[in-house]
Structures are given as C-alpha cells and as structure tokens.
Design a protein around this motif. Structure first.
Motif, PDB file in Angstrom:
ATOM      1  N   UNK A 205      42.942 -18.255 -38.720  1.00  0.00           N
ATOM      2  CA  UNK A 205      43.600 -19.553 -38.722  1.00  0.00           C
ATOM      3  C   UNK A 205      43.047 -20.441 -37.621  1.00  0.00           C
ATOM      4  N   UNK A 206      42.898 -19.897 -36.416  1.00  0.00           N
ATOM      5  CA  UNK A 206      42.419 -20.698 -35.291  1.00  0.00           C
ATOM      6  C   UNK A 206      40.997 -21.190 -35.518  1.00  0.00           C
ATOM      7  N   UNK A 207      40.138 -20.318 -36.032  1.00  0.00           N
ATOM      8  CA  UNK A 207      38.762 -20.725 -36.314  1.00  0.00           C
ATOM      9  C   UNK A 207      38.730 -21.817 -37.371  1.00  0.00           C
ATOM     10  N   UNK A 208      39.540 -21.646 -38.421  1.00  0.00           N
ATOM     11  CA  UNK A 208      39.582 -22.644 -39.485  1.00  0.00           C
ATOM     12  C   UNK A 208      40.045 -23.985 -38.944  1.00  0.00           C
ATOM     13  N   UNK A 209      41.106 -23.966 -38.140  1.00  0.00           N
ATOM     14  CA  UNK A 209      41.628 -25.220 -37.602  1.00  0.00           C
ATOM     15  C   UNK A 209      40.656 -25.843 -36.602  1.00  0.00           C
ATOM     16  N   UNK A 210      39.981 -25.009 -35.836  1.00  0.00           N
ATOM     17  CA  UNK A 210      39.016 -25.520 -34.865  1.00  0.00           C
ATOM     18  C   UNK A 210      37.895 -26.279 -35.582  1.00  0.00           C
ATOM     19  N   UNK A 211      37.425 -25.711 -36.682  1.00  0.00           N
ATOM     20  CA  UNK A 211      36.364 -26.368 -37.442  1.00  0.00           C
ATOM     21  C   UNK A 211      36.913 -27.594 -38.181  1.00  0.00           C
ATOM     22  N   UNK A 212      38.051 -27.398 -38.874  1.00  0.00           N
ATOM     23  CA  UNK A 212      38.580 -28.458 -39.729  1.00  0.00           C
ATOM     24  C   UNK A 212      39.025 -29.656 -38.900  1.00  0.00           C
ATOM     25  N   UNK A 213      39.898 -29.425 -37.924  1.00  0.00           N
ATOM     26  CA  UNK A 213      40.470 -30.545 -37.179  1.00  0.00           C
ATOM     27  C   UNK A 213      39.562 -31.025 -36.058  1.00  0.00           C
ATOM     28  N   UNK A 214      38.563 -30.228 -35.711  1.00  0.00           N
ATOM     29  CA  UNK A 214      37.576 -30.712 -34.752  1.00  0.00           C
ATOM     30  C   UNK A 214      36.761 -31.862 -35.282  1.00  0.00           C
ATOM     31  N   UNK A 215      36.774 -32.048 -36.605  1.00  0.00           N
ATOM     32  CA  UNK A 215      36.043 -33.169 -37.192  1.00  0.00           C
ATOM     33  C   UNK A 215      36.789 -34.494 -37.053  1.00  0.00           C
ATOM     34  N   UNK A 216      38.090 -34.449 -36.760  1.00  0.00           N
ATOM     35  CA  UNK A 216      38.882 -35.676 -36.732  1.00  0.00           C
ATOM     36  C   UNK A 216      38.438 -36.687 -35.664  1.00  0.00           C
ATOM     37  N   UNK A 217      38.234 -36.263 -34.398  1.00  0.00           N
ATOM     38  CA  UNK A 217      37.835 -37.278 -33.403  1.00  0.00           C
ATOM     39  C   UNK A 217      36.522 -37.969 -33.751  1.00  0.00           C
ATOM     40  N   UNK A 218      35.565 -37.212 -34.249  1.00  0.00           N
ATOM     41  CA  UNK A 218      34.282 -37.800 -34.613  1.00  0.00           C
ATOM     42  C   UNK A 218      34.455 -38.795 -35.753  1.00  0.00           C
ATOM     43  N   UNK A 219      35.242 -38.389 -36.768  1.00  0.00           N
ATOM     44  CA  UNK A 219      35.456 -39.279 -37.915  1.00  0.00           C
ATOM     45  C   UNK A 219      36.201 -40.539 -37.507  1.00  0.00           C
ATOM     46  N   UNK A 220      37.180 -40.400 -36.602  1.00  0.00           N
ATOM     47  CA  UNK A 220      37.945 -41.562 -36.173  1.00  0.00           C
ATOM     48  C   UNK A 220      37.069 -42.545 -35.390  1.00  0.00           C
ATOM     49  N   UNK A 221      36.220 -42.026 -34.502  1.00  0.00           N
ATOM     50  CA  UNK A 221      35.313 -42.902 -33.760  1.00  0.00           C
ATOM     51  C   UNK A 221      34.335 -43.608 -34.700  1.00  0.00           C
ATOM     52  N   UNK A 222      33.832 -42.857 -35.682  1.00  0.00           N
ATOM     53  CA  UNK A 222      32.915 -43.457 -36.649  1.00  0.00           C
ATOM     54  C   UNK A 222      33.618 -44.551 -37.447  1.00  0.00           C
ATOM     55  N   UNK A 223      34.886 -44.307 -37.826  1.00  0.00           N
ATOM     56  CA  UNK A 223      35.635 -45.325 -38.569  1.00  0.00           C
ATOM     57  C   UNK A 223      35.826 -46.576 -37.734  1.00  0.00           C
ATOM     58  N   UNK A 224      36.154 -46.409 -36.450  1.00  0.00           N
ATOM     59  CA  UNK A 224      36.314 -47.572 -35.591  1.00  0.00           C
ATOM     60  C   UNK A 224      35.037 -48.390 -35.481  1.00  0.00           C
ATOM     61  N   UNK A 225      33.909 -47.677 -35.377  1.00  0.00           N
ATOM     62  CA  UNK A 225      32.636 -48.383 -35.266  1.00  0.00           C
ATOM     63  C   UNK A 225      32.308 -49.131 -36.560  1.00  0.00           C
ATOM     64  N   UNK A 226      32.467 -48.468 -37.702  1.00  0.00           N
ATOM     65  CA  UNK A 226      32.142 -49.107 -38.983  1.00  0.00           C
ATOM     66  C   UNK A 226      33.106 -50.255 -39.264  1.00  0.00           C
ATOM     67  N   UNK A 227      34.407 -50.053 -38.963  1.00  0.00           N
ATOM     68  CA  UNK A 227      35.360 -51.133 -39.169  1.00  0.00           C
ATOM     69  C   UNK A 227      35.059 -52.346 -38.311  1.00  0.00           C
ATOM     70  N   UNK A 228      34.538 -52.115 -37.110  1.00  0.00           N
ATOM     71  CA  UNK A 228      34.197 -53.217 -36.212  1.00  0.00           C
ATOM     72  C   UNK A 228      32.921 -53.928 -36.652  1.00  0.00           C
ATOM     73  N   UNK A 229      31.913 -53.154 -37.030  1.00  0.00           N
ATOM     74  CA  UNK A 229      30.613 -53.740 -37.357  1.00  0.00           C
ATOM     75  C   UNK A 229      30.553 -54.337 -38.752  1.00  0.00           C
ATOM     76  N   UNK A 230      31.177 -53.663 -39.728  1.00  0.00           N
ATOM     77  CA  UNK A 230      31.029 -54.078 -41.124  1.00  0.00           C
ATOM     78  C   UNK A 230      32.308 -54.612 -41.750  1.00  0.00           C
ATOM     79  N   UNK A 231      33.450 -54.412 -41.112  1.00  0.00           N
ATOM     80  CA  UNK A 231      34.704 -54.915 -41.663  1.00  0.00           C
ATOM     81  C   UNK A 231      35.599 -53.788 -42.155  1.00  0.00           C
ATOM     82  N   UNK A 232      36.890 -54.047 -42.156  1.00  0.00           N
ATOM     83  CA  UNK A 232      37.869 -53.028 -42.540  1.00  0.00           C
ATOM     84  C   UNK A 232      37.759 -52.664 -44.019  1.00  0.00           C
ATOM     85  N   UNK A 233      37.622 -53.666 -44.894  1.00  0.00           N
ATOM     86  CA  UNK A 233      37.563 -53.369 -46.328  1.00  0.00           C
ATOM     87  C   UNK A 233      36.335 -52.535 -46.651  1.00  0.00           C
TER      88      UNK A 233
END
Length: 390
Positions: free
Chosen positions: A293-321
C-alpha cells in the motif's frame, strides 16, 4: 513523498491498530495548536505550515496502517463489499463537509472551527480503539532486516507483481491527470464562469454524492461484468465527464451540467478505485500489505505535486480553458495504460495472480484474485450478511 515508504514498513513490522490510534491522536494534538495559538495571539502562517506538516505525516502513517489492517479484519471474500462501503462513507463525509464548512466558519470563526477537526480525530481514535477483532501477531523474518531493506523489498514486490503493477501504473496516470484538472477547474469556475462560493460548494457536494452512488453500484457491476471491465469502463468514461465544464457558460443550466459531469466523474473514480484496491489487497502477500500500500501510494500520489505545478504553468501561459482541454484529453491515458499493460492472453474480466495455490473449490486455472472476487460476490454464508446488506 518523504514518509509513505517508512510508514508501510512500520505497518508491516508491528500490529496495525495501535498505529492507527496513535496517528489519530497525533493529528488531533497537532490541530489543537491552532485554536490555542489564536487565543493567545500567536497564530502565524509558519505555525499553520507546521500543523499541516505534522497532521499530514500523522495521516500518512494512520491511513497506511488502517487500510492495510482491513484484510486481517475480514475474509478476503468480503473485501469488495468493505471497500465499496468505505468509499461510499467517504463520499458522504465529503458532501457534508462541503456544505457545512462555510456555515461553521461563519458561526465560529476559522480558528475555533478547527476544534471540530480535533473532536473528529478523538472520535476516530475511540472508534478504532474499540475494534475487538484479534489482529494476528506479526511474523518476524528469520534473518535480520533493516528498515531500508524492508522498503526495498516492498518496491521490488510491487514492480514485479503482474497484477499490482498495471493497477499502480494506471492509478498513477489517473491521479496525476486529476491533480492537473483539480488545480485549474476551481479557478476557472470562480473567475471565468463567476461561480459564487455557495454554487461552488453545491457543485462539490453533488460530486461527492456521485462517489456515494458509485460505491453503491460497484459491487453488483463487478458481479455481473468482472473487475477489469468495470475499471476499464469507468476510466473510459472519465474524459467525457469534463465536457460540460469545457462547454459551460455563466448561468444556472451550465451549473447543473457541470455538477452532473462531476457527479459521474467522482462516481466512476470511486467505482474503479474500490475495485482496484480490492484486487490489490486480495492478490498481495499478507506480510507485505503495508509496504504494498505504501509503495503504491508513494508512486501514485507522488505524481500530484508535479502535475499541479505543471497545471499552474500551463494555465498561466496558455489559459485556463486550454489547460482544462489538455487535461480532458489526457484522461484517456489511464485507460490506455491499464488496457495495454495487462497480459494479452487474459480474459477481459480477470487479472493474473502470482500465487500458485488456488482457492478451495475454485477450478484449476482460474486466477486466485479473480476467484476471490467471484467468491466475494456469490457468498451469502457469512452470518453478518443480513445486517450489513444496507
């Protein structure tokens, strides 16, 4: 990212129930600092960061032990039922919280409202402490192992397991894309579609009710169509649930359409999530439940910060829609990952299991994890079935 793997090793080294109770008490103690600091005029942003860190660490340890405790409390034939019920209860709690938070904060103030969180942690510890089912003692390995060695063993186990690895890869892709979308859509609703805070809270509540409905229907769906079909269909529907958001305009009708799309989205998420968790628990070696369980969560939820930062960058540069449209297209990736990471010779409603033994009474050649789920959905011999039917 920092404590998930050690939390899994700890859960497999010791009895899990005391860890869950201790983590709940630690979380309650951390949040109790907020109203006290507010009362003496010492509340600061730095202190809030510290409380969030301690509370999150406690939650990681507690939830890892709590979820991996479940297979030792129930026969494997009832894991599907248990996971679907837990998913439904979580969704109801999310829905109630989304509706009540503004009312409570308005009535009590933000700092005093945190006292309700503290009470909830204490109630959680009390309920977990009342579990009377005997938890078997942890089997000690014959050789002396280190914490690092046990963590490495969990990583190797998950990566080499033909059932668990595809599920973890698909879940990682799904959680990453959802973190990307979740970063953007509240800002889009508030700024572009001019949602009020009440409208946003209502939308979140409707979405959470979708999770409850998904938990209600997942067990009969798995019984009829098999676990893999249920997961694949739920993942295939996910991209279409973002369409109402992309087509929405300011107004009540669009609000209803967006809420309906999120209702279906969260319902599918709970259905496929509880199904894949059941299959992983049924297929996993009991001595490795915590580390799996811990390994699965470490891999699965470890992707969230990276994805959130990428979303912020794309939303800022290209727009929310544009960011939301990209996220909607990316929701096809989890389906493709699960579909093509499964061995090609499998039946659509089965998953492989590396354990050579089969369940008593199951035909030879039927994978163990699938036989466990089939037995779960056919069994009516447990004396508690009638009282738990609701």
């Amino acid at each position: 990212m920092l404590v998930s793997l050690p939390a899994g090793a700890l859960a497999d080294r010791h009895r899990k129930r005391p860890v869950t109770v201790g983590a709940a008490l630690a979380g309650g103690a951390a949040f109790l600092v907020i109203p006290f600091a507010d009362a003496v005029g010492r509340l600061s942003l730095g202190l809030l960061y510290g409380v969030a860190l301690v509370g999150s660490v406690a939650e990681v340890f507690g939830s890892t032990a709590r979820i991996s405790l479940l297979p030792s409390l129930l026969p494997r034939s009832r894991l599907m039922e248990a996971n679907s019920k837990l998913g439904g209860i979580n969704s109801l709690a999310d829905s109630a919280g989304s509706q009540l938070d503004a009312v409570v904060v308005t009535a009590l103030g933000a700092a005093h409202a945190v006292c309700l969180d503290v009470i909830s942690y204490l109630v959680c510890a009390l309920l977990l402490g009342r579990i009377r089912t005997h938890e078997p003692d942890v089997a000690r390995p014959g050789r002396r192992t280190t914490f690092r060695g046990e963590i490495a063993e969990g990583l190797r186990y998950v990566w080499s397991h033909p059932t668990i690895r595809p599920l973890v890869l698909a879940a990682t892709a799904y959680v990453a894309v959802m973190a990307f979308l979740t970063t953007l859509w509240p800002v889009y609703l508030l700024r572009r579609l001019h949602y009020s805070s009440a409208a946003l809270g209502t939308t979140l509540s409707v979405a959470a009710l979708g999770g409850f409905c998904g938990a209600l229907v997942v067990r009969p769906l798995v019984a009829r169509y098999g676990p893999v079909r249920v997961m694949l269909v739920a993942l295939a529907l996910a991209p279409f649930t973002v369409a109402p958001l992309l087509l929405a305009t300011p107004g009540r009708f669009s609000q209803m359409a967006v809420a309906l799309g999120m209702f279906v989205q969260v319902g599918c998420a709970v259905a496929q999530g509880s199904t894949q968790r059941t299959v992983r628990q049924a297929a996993c070696d009991p001595a490795l439940q915590g580390r799996m369980l811990a390994t699965s969560r470490w891999v699965v939820y470890g992707s969230q910060p990276v994805a959130a930062l990428l979303a912020g960058a794309i939303g800022t540069w290209y727009g929310l829609w544009d960011g939301l449209a990209l996220g909607a297209a990316a929701l096809a990736v989890p389906f493709l990952v699960l579909r093509f990471s499964l061995p090609p010779d499998l039946l659509p409603d089965s998953l492989p299991d590396p354990l050579p033994d089969s369940l008593p009474g199951s035909p030879s050649g039927v994978p163990r994890a699938t036989a466990v789920l089939d037995e779960s959905l056919r069994s009516r011999t447990c004396p508690h079935d009638e009282s738990d039917a609701s």
